[in-house]
Motif scaffolding. Structure first.
Motif, PDB file in Angstrom:
ATOM      1  N   ILE A 164       0.844  -1.342  -0.099  1.00 40.90           N
ATOM      2  CA  ILE A 164       0.191   0.196   0.093  1.00 40.90           C
ATOM      3  C   ILE A 164       0.890   1.142   0.071  1.00 40.90           C
ATOM      4  CG2 ILE A 164      -1.774   1.409   1.392  1.00 40.90           C
ATOM      5  CD1 ILE A 164      -2.809  -1.357   2.235  1.00 40.90           C
ATOM      6  N   ARG A 165       0.911   2.002  -1.079  1.00 39.31           N
ATOM      7  CA  ARG A 165       1.764   2.900  -1.498  1.00 39.31           C
ATOM      8  C   ARG A 165       1.403   4.471  -1.312  1.00 39.31           C
ATOM      9  NH1 ARG A 165       6.185   0.857  -4.172  1.00 39.31           N
ATOM     10  NH2 ARG A 165       7.174   2.745  -4.007  1.00 39.31           N
ATOM     11  N   LEU A 166       2.121   5.264  -0.991  1.00 42.97           N
ATOM     12  CA  LEU A 166       1.757   6.803  -1.042  1.00 42.97           C
ATOM     13  C   LEU A 166       2.379   7.182  -2.669  1.00 42.97           C
ATOM     14  CD1 LEU A 166       1.168   9.589  -0.468  1.00 42.97           C
ATOM     15  CD2 LEU A 166       3.486   9.749   0.747  1.00 42.97           C
ATOM     16  N   GLY A 167       1.713   7.575  -3.259  1.00 37.66           N
ATOM     17  CA  GLY A 167       1.902   8.258  -4.579  1.00 37.66           C
ATOM     18  C   GLY A 167       1.612   9.585  -4.748  1.00 37.66           C
ATOM     19  N   ALA A 168       2.145  10.331  -6.063  1.00 39.78           N
ATOM     20  CA  ALA A 168       1.759  11.623  -6.256  1.00 39.78           C
ATOM     21  C   ALA A 168       1.719  11.787  -7.984  1.00 39.78           C
ATOM     22  CB  ALA A 168       2.760  12.674  -5.940  1.00 39.78           C
ATOM     23  N   ILE A 169       0.758  12.377  -8.350  1.00 37.46           N
ATOM     24  CA  ILE A 169       0.571  12.600  -9.707  1.00 37.46           C
ATOM     25  C   ILE A 169       0.957  14.099  -9.978  1.00 37.46           C
ATOM     26  CG2 ILE A 169      -0.899  12.499 -11.840  1.00 37.46           C
ATOM     27  CD1 ILE A 169      -2.639  10.497 -10.347  1.00 37.46           C
ATOM     28  N   ASP A 170       1.970  14.250 -11.077  1.00 34.59           N
ATOM     29  CA  ASP A 170       2.237  15.588 -11.486  1.00 34.59           C
ATOM     30  C   ASP A 170       1.074  15.955 -12.602  1.00 34.59           C
ATOM     31  OD1 ASP A 170       3.070  17.933 -13.170  1.00 34.59           O
ATOM     32  OD2 ASP A 170       5.266  17.430 -12.314  1.00 34.59           O
ATOM     33  N   LEU A 171       0.041  16.849 -12.180  1.00 34.19           N
ATOM     34  CA  LEU A 171      -0.756  17.096 -13.210  1.00 34.19           C
ATOM     35  C   LEU A 171      -0.371  17.927 -14.438  1.00 34.19           C
ATOM     36  CD1 LEU A 171      -3.322  18.307 -10.296  1.00 34.19           C
ATOM     37  CD2 LEU A 171      -3.269  16.039 -11.794  1.00 34.19           C
ATOM     38  N   LYS A 172       0.685  18.214 -14.474  1.00 31.06           N
ATOM     39  CA  LYS A 172       1.285  18.976 -15.750  1.00 31.06           C
ATOM     40  C   LYS A 172       1.737  17.935 -16.605  1.00 31.06           C
ATOM     41  CE  LYS A 172       2.206  23.625 -13.727  1.00 31.06           C
ATOM     42  NZ  LYS A 172       3.423  24.566 -13.649  1.00 31.06           N
ATOM     43  N   THR A 173       2.681  16.970 -16.168  1.00 34.28           N
ATOM     44  CA  THR A 173       3.351  16.077 -17.085  1.00 34.28           C
ATOM     45  C   THR A 173       2.518  14.732 -17.196  1.00 34.28           C
ATOM     46  OG1 THR A 173       4.658  15.241 -15.136  1.00 34.28           O
ATOM     47  CG2 THR A 173       5.370  17.308 -16.285  1.00 34.28           C
ATOM     48  N   LYS A 174       1.830  14.310 -16.108  1.00 33.46           N
ATOM     49  CA  LYS A 174       0.990  13.285 -15.900  1.00 33.46           C
ATOM     50  C   LYS A 174       1.915  12.130 -15.476  1.00 33.46           C
ATOM     51  CE  LYS A 174      -2.273  15.619 -17.419  1.00 33.46           C
ATOM     52  NZ  LYS A 174      -1.473  16.864 -17.528  1.00 33.46           N
ATOM     53  N   LYS A 175       2.894  12.450 -14.671  1.00 27.78           N
ATOM     54  CA  LYS A 175       4.031  11.436 -14.265  1.00 27.78           C
ATOM     55  C   LYS A 175       3.627  11.041 -12.763  1.00 27.78           C
ATOM     56  CE  LYS A 175       8.083  12.515 -16.903  1.00 27.78           C
ATOM     57  NZ  LYS A 175       9.444  12.773 -17.205  1.00 27.78           N
ATOM     58  N   ILE A 176       3.853   9.988 -12.464  1.00 27.23           N
ATOM     59  CA  ILE A 176       3.447   9.347 -10.956  1.00 27.23           C
ATOM     60  C   ILE A 176       4.883   8.946 -10.332  1.00 27.23           C
ATOM     61  CG2 ILE A 176       2.518   7.765  -9.800  1.00 27.23           C
ATOM     62  CD1 ILE A 176       0.362   7.343 -11.805  1.00 27.23           C
ATOM     63  N   THR A 177       4.893   9.489  -9.184  1.00 33.09           N
ATOM     64  CA  THR A 177       6.016   9.195  -8.440  1.00 33.09           C
ATOM     65  C   THR A 177       5.550   8.343  -7.236  1.00 33.09           C
ATOM     66  OG1 THR A 177       7.104  11.165  -8.963  1.00 33.09           O
ATOM     67  CG2 THR A 177       7.888  10.080  -7.013  1.00 33.09           C
TER      68      THR A 177
END
Length: 355
Positions: A164-177
């Protein structure tokens, strides 16, 4: 039979959500294109005054065979009014949503796929343009969705993984970290938009599995050993992993106020009648203190303080009625905001104002 039931209950606790990857901070490109709703160059982070966004599900008609609809509601602390913002079909395993009031966007989850191949994905609805875009394609279940500026933070389980992971979407580039590694089970998060820090309650998948496998013992005795829960601090880029403190408690909910992280924790799972232990961590001093929560139990539901820290907005059961309440910290008083007679509240988030 009791042992099997206990195992199933514990698995249900860990079922909902996260994000997974084989490497720390793995960055993957989301292949799904979104419209301009998720591509604005600038986004507001905080509204002028506090508001609460909540997700509420109920049957569309009195006949239980009809479809369940999920509503996105918003409570404005200045007007004391709750209004319906958006509605979508209840198709996700546990539908969640977040109303981004300053930018007039709604982020929500819905099931995508067939009966054999499916997963809950994150969508964004531009309320002004009446356009909807899909932001993810490889999640299985989602537990948190919180936007901040040009990022959308989430806690989810990626298809084919257990973590179960924490993630972030860059709403400009659509990349997920993704944050941490594939041995991570994230239980709860809270954001500080001003300092651009996240606080995460997490524990080890391997340790959880070991505890489940070695819980046998004398009949009628609970031998399950609580995994070690750790609260971490990370930045909005998800590059940091600063350990704040660890406890063999179920750290089930996190809140934040200026200079402090507040953790609600229990020694056992699902012991609602037992008062929670509140851990107050001082970020500046690096010290913590514990106290017993002495009033109505705050349920899991992403409770948090108001901007002036005089109130807590929370889900609770007061006078045998479950709903959204405002808790006055000084007066030790609960005031009802929304108590549905039918249906149920899926989740909530407190959005602190800038003033």
């Amino acid at each position: 039979m009791k042992r099997v039931l206990k195992f199933l209950i514990l698995l249900l606790l860990f079922f909902l959500v996260a994000c997974t990857s084989k490497n720390d901070n793995l960055e993957t490109t989301n292949k799904i294109k979104s419209d301009s709703a998720a591509n604005k160059e600038t986004r507001s982070t905080a509204p002028t005054t506090d508001y609460v966004t909540l997700t509420y599900s109920e049957y569309a008609a009195s006949d239980d065979s009809d479809a369940i609809k999920t509503q996105v509601l918003s409570y404005d602390s200045s007007t004391k009014k709750t209004e319906k913002i958006f509605q979508f079909d209840y198709t996700a395993q546990y539908p969640l949503a977040f109303y981004d009031k300053p930018n007039q966007l709604v982020y929500y989850t819905q099931r995508v796929g067939t009966d054999k191949e499916y997963g809950d994905q994150i969508f964004v609805r531009d309320l002004s343009k009446k356009k909807t875009s899909q932001l993810t394609e490889n999640l299985f279940a989602v537990n948190y969705v919180i936007p901040s500026g040009d990022r959308l933070f989430f806690v989810a389980n990626i298809k084919g993984e257990q973590a179960i992971r924490l993630g972030a979407i860059d709403l400009k580039t659509k990349k997920i970290t993704l944050w941490s590694n594939d041995d991570t089970l994230v239980e709860a998060i809270t954001l500080d938009h001003n300092t651009e820090k996240l606080y995460v309650s997490a524990y080890s998948l391997k340790q959880r599995n070991y505890s489940l496998a070695h819980q046998d013992g004398p009949v009628g005795q609970n031998n399950f050993k609580m995994p070690t829960y750790t609260v971490y601090e990370t930045d909005f880029d998800l590059k940091e992993k600063k350990k704040l403190f660890s406890k063999n408690y179920w750290i089930r909910m996190l809140m934040n106020k200026k200079g402090h992280v507040i953790a609600f924790s229990d020694k056992e799972y699902n012991k609602g009648q037992v008062p929670s232990t509140v851990i107050d961590y001082n970020l500046k001093k690096g010290t913590s203190s514990e106290s017993t929560w002495g009033t109505k139990r705050l349920q899991r539901g992403e409770a948090n303080y108001s901007q002036d820290e005089s109130k807590i907005y929370t889900l609770a059961i007061v006078n045998n009625q479950r709903g959204l309440f405002e808790y006055d910290v000084k007066k030790n008083k609960f005031t009802a905001i929304f108590k549905p007679k039918e249906g149920f509240i899926n989740n909530m988030q407190v959005v602190k104002g800038s003033s």
